[in-house]
Design a protein around this motif. Sequence first.
Motif, PDB file in Angstrom:
ATOM      1  N   TYR A 116      -5.922 -13.358 -10.241  1.00 13.25           N
ATOM      2  CA  TYR A 116      -4.471 -13.553 -10.125  1.00 13.25           C
ATOM      3  C   TYR A 116      -3.778 -12.204 -10.236  1.00 13.25           C
ATOM      4  O   TYR A 116      -4.024 -11.443 -11.176  1.00 13.25           O
ATOM      5  CB  TYR A 116      -3.962 -14.495 -11.216  1.00 13.25           C
ATOM      6  N   LEU A 117      -2.885 -11.925  -9.263  1.00 13.86           N
ATOM      7  CA  LEU A 117      -2.205 -10.631  -9.212  1.00 13.86           C
ATOM      8  C   LEU A 117      -0.725 -10.797  -8.876  1.00 13.86           C
ATOM      9  O   LEU A 117      -0.338 -11.698  -8.129  1.00 13.86           O
ATOM     10  CB  LEU A 117      -2.832  -9.736  -8.135  1.00 13.86           C
ATOM     11  N   MET A 118       0.088  -9.882  -9.408  1.00  9.02           N
ATOM     12  CA  MET A 118       1.492  -9.739  -9.007  1.00  9.02           C
ATOM     13  C   MET A 118       1.661  -8.274  -8.586  1.00  9.02           C
ATOM     14  O   MET A 118       2.064  -7.432  -9.396  1.00  9.02           O
ATOM     15  CB  MET A 118       2.428 -10.087 -10.155  1.00  9.02           C
ATOM     16  N   PRO A 119       1.352  -7.934  -7.344  1.00 15.17           N
ATOM     17  CA  PRO A 119       1.244  -6.524  -6.960  1.00 15.17           C
ATOM     18  C   PRO A 119       2.549  -5.730  -6.932  1.00 15.17           C
ATOM     19  O   PRO A 119       2.542  -4.525  -7.148  1.00 15.17           O
ATOM     20  CB  PRO A 119       0.637  -6.593  -5.546  1.00 15.17           C
ATOM     21  N   GLU A 120       3.682  -6.382  -6.640  1.00 18.45           N
ATOM     22  CA  GLU A 120       4.904  -5.612  -6.409  1.00 18.45           C
ATOM     23  C   GLU A 120       5.571  -5.112  -7.690  1.00 18.45           C
ATOM     24  O   GLU A 120       6.002  -3.982  -7.774  1.00 18.45           O
ATOM     25  CB  GLU A 120       5.908  -6.433  -5.595  1.00 18.45           C
ATOM     26  N   TYR A 121       5.701  -5.977  -8.688  1.00 19.19           N
ATOM     27  CA  TYR A 121       6.303  -5.561  -9.956  1.00 19.19           C
ATOM     28  C   TYR A 121       5.850  -6.587 -10.982  1.00 19.19           C
ATOM     29  O   TYR A 121       6.522  -7.570 -11.261  1.00 19.19           O
ATOM     30  CB  TYR A 121       7.830  -5.501  -9.844  1.00 19.19           C
TER      31      TYR A 121
ATOM     32  N   SER B   9      -0.650   0.525  -6.182  1.00 22.62           N
ATOM     33  CA  SER B   9      -0.599   1.453  -5.050  1.00 22.62           C
ATOM     34  C   SER B   9      -1.434   0.916  -3.895  1.00 22.62           C
ATOM     35  O   SER B   9      -2.228  -0.019  -4.054  1.00 22.62           O
ATOM     36  CB  SER B   9      -1.139   2.815  -5.474  1.00 22.62           C
ATOM     37  N   MET B  10      -1.279   1.537  -2.736  1.00 19.04           N
ATOM     38  CA  MET B  10      -2.079   1.139  -1.583  1.00 19.04           C
ATOM     39  C   MET B  10      -3.566   1.317  -1.876  1.00 19.04           C
ATOM     40  O   MET B  10      -4.386   0.432  -1.582  1.00 19.04           O
ATOM     41  CB  MET B  10      -1.681   1.965  -0.358  1.00 19.04           C
ATOM     42  N   ALA B  11      -3.918   2.431  -2.490  1.00 19.75           N
ATOM     43  CA  ALA B  11      -5.331   2.688  -2.790  1.00 19.75           C
ATOM     44  C   ALA B  11      -5.881   1.650  -3.766  1.00 19.75           C
ATOM     45  O   ALA B  11      -7.002   1.149  -3.580  1.00 19.75           O
ATOM     46  CB  ALA B  11      -5.488   4.097  -3.358  1.00 19.75           C
ATOM     47  N   ARG B  12      -5.094   1.306  -4.793  1.00 16.55           N
ATOM     48  CA  ARG B  12      -5.559   0.335  -5.784  1.00 16.55           C
ATOM     49  C   ARG B  12      -5.723  -1.048  -5.164  1.00 16.55           C
ATOM     50  O   ARG B  12      -6.667  -1.777  -5.483  1.00 16.55           O
ATOM     51  CB  ARG B  12      -4.580   0.287  -6.955  1.00 16.55           C
TER      52      ARG B  12
ATOM     53  N   ASN C  69       9.681  -0.036  -1.529  1.00 15.73           N
ATOM     54  CA  ASN C  69       8.586   0.807  -2.006  1.00 15.73           C
ATOM     55  C   ASN C  69       8.321   1.905  -0.976  1.00 15.73           C
ATOM     56  O   ASN C  69       7.966   1.616   0.164  1.00 15.73           O
ATOM     57  CB  ASN C  69       7.326  -0.045  -2.203  1.00 15.73           C
ATOM     58  N   PRO C  70       8.501   3.169  -1.350  1.00 12.40           N
ATOM     59  CA  PRO C  70       8.328   4.257  -0.374  1.00 12.40           C
ATOM     60  C   PRO C  70       6.923   4.319   0.219  1.00 12.40           C
ATOM     61  O   PRO C  70       6.733   4.804   1.332  1.00 12.40           O
ATOM     62  CB  PRO C  70       8.655   5.517  -1.177  1.00 12.40           C
ATOM     63  N   GLU C  71       5.928   3.812  -0.495  1.00 10.71           N
ATOM     64  CA  GLU C  71       4.555   3.837   0.020  1.00 10.71           C
ATOM     65  C   GLU C  71       4.305   2.739   1.050  1.00 10.71           C
ATOM     66  O   GLU C  71       3.370   2.832   1.842  1.00 10.71           O
ATOM     67  CB  GLU C  71       3.556   3.695  -1.141  1.00 10.71           C
ATOM     68  N   GLN C  72       5.142   1.687   1.017  1.00 14.02           N
ATOM     69  CA  GLN C  72       4.984   0.557   1.932  1.00 14.02           C
ATOM     70  C   GLN C  72       3.559   0.005   1.934  1.00 14.02           C
ATOM     71  O   GLN C  72       2.929  -0.126   2.997  1.00 14.02           O
ATOM     72  CB  GLN C  72       5.396   0.966   3.352  1.00 14.02           C
ATOM     73  N   PRO C  73       3.037  -0.348   0.768  1.00  8.29           N
ATOM     74  CA  PRO C  73       1.654  -0.854   0.727  1.00  8.29           C
ATOM     75  C   PRO C  73       1.566  -2.250   1.320  1.00  8.29           C
ATOM     76  O   PRO C  73       2.550  -3.000   1.323  1.00  8.29           O
ATOM     77  CB  PRO C  73       1.347  -0.869  -0.773  1.00  8.29           C
TER      78      PRO C  73
ATOM     79  N   GLN D  81       8.049   3.704  -9.218  1.00 10.05           N
ATOM     80  CA  GLN D  81       8.801   3.812  -7.969  1.00 10.05           C
ATOM     81  C   GLN D  81       9.750   2.646  -7.724  1.00 10.05           C
ATOM     82  O   GLN D  81      10.606   2.712  -6.834  1.00 10.05           O
ATOM     83  CB  GLN D  81       7.850   3.960  -6.771  1.00 10.05           C
ATOM     84  N   LEU D  82       9.654   1.563  -8.510  1.00  4.49           N
ATOM     85  CA  LEU D  82      10.517   0.404  -8.287  1.00  4.49           C
ATOM     86  C   LEU D  82      11.444   0.077  -9.456  1.00  4.49           C
ATOM     87  O   LEU D  82      12.186  -0.904  -9.390  1.00  4.49           O
ATOM     88  CB  LEU D  82       9.666  -0.832  -7.955  1.00  4.49           C
TER      89      LEU D  82
END
Length: 473
Positions: free
Chosen positions: A241-246, A255-258, A286-290, A387-388
Amino acid sequence: MPINDFSHYQLTWYPDKNKLTRPIYKSLLDQLKSAIERGILTPGTKLPPQRELADYLDINFTTVTRTYKLSAQLGLTYGIHGKGTFVNSNGIDPLTANSPLTRTIDLGFVASFEQTNHLLDNILSNTVKQGASQLLTYDSPTGRPIDKEAFRHYLDWLGVRLTPTQHILITAGGENSLTLLLMTLFSSGDKIAVDEFTYANLIATAQLNNLHLVAIKNDQGGMNIEALKHACQNNNLAGLYLMPEYSNPTGAVLSMARRKEIATIAQEYGLKIIEDDYLSFLSKLNPEQPPKIMELLPDQTCYVCSMSKVLASGLRVGYLVFPAQLAQQIKNGFFNTTVKTSTLNTAIASTAIKEHVVQQIIQNKVNLAKQANILFEQYFPTAPTNQLTDYAFFRRLPLKSIQNTAKIEQALANINIRCFGSDRFQINASSNDHFLRVSLSANKSLDELETGLKRLREFLQKANLKSDVKNFS
């Protein structure tokens, strides 16, 4: 009549006579407010007639009248002429009180900047014109094609594309989606990896379904990759279970890499992923736009997108995207638990999307969030950022020397501040991290928020916690 014999009085509420102090109207109001907050008086309950309550308490009728009048002014109750006084549907919410002596300022519940709800007024009117024969039937239980297409337009705006093999189910909000997934994807005793601090309602729902949550240590980038690998190797995990954005409550952003590393591990170990995108629009900022996790691993990811934070918390509309191979079990679970999501609610969301009001509402929320975070950092300038955080609906306030944040919650409640500590979000009891999650989105105005932040800072100073949150004076 014995002192505890209430048989003579058939009342819906029995205030404690022995605890009434002068001024009696205020003491009675305090008991009423407490009964509502504790759930003794639930929304819609009819309060005792004023004369009967006065007789039971052996006080003046006008004292009860004054109490009821004040409770209505505070938003705790409402009166219907000729029918009586009833507990308000939001009467348990301390935000509705406006007395400086009794008002609780909410820094706990992560609401939706409800100041923007008025932007849906025209949408409500336009939607209702479609008529009951269109909106109040059992037709299209998984969602009308027109509503699913509206959601696709929203995803397009986010920059997200679905694959032909992904299905969409319209649910009664994010909570409904998560409960459905936990019930249908997993069996009793299954283990699911989560952040060491995670969404409190998920913890409760997992317990109800006898699912075991495995806490994965976090680093500055969110869920630690080595810790996740170790858990996969040693715990026979079934899901993730994940909440990637915040992430709620830590505010971590993957991050994109993570995200790619997590997707690789999930694929290797065949984990079923639940991606909770409750603040979906933050990806635009998000400036990285993952990518979303479901874009990286569409055949293993169930994506949950709620409209509670996007549009309005009371709308209760969510969208669940899932791979084709899970379609039958998820739909079966949905039909046997929810049956159907309100087409009326869904049509409101669809109309807001089609008429581009959703972007207007989001921009207003983002502007309010910016102002709220500026205020927060004036009072707590060393709180963690990423970043957010400029657009965050809540912030994390570390309290390194605290071992029991539940006690901090209670102490704050005693001074009419509601704030949630990390204990209620914690999976691993041995964690040394302790913090307050400070909501910025539940108050009716920035002035009210500032009052709450000021009182929170004063409390921390008086409680001798300066060393944990430095330079906030």
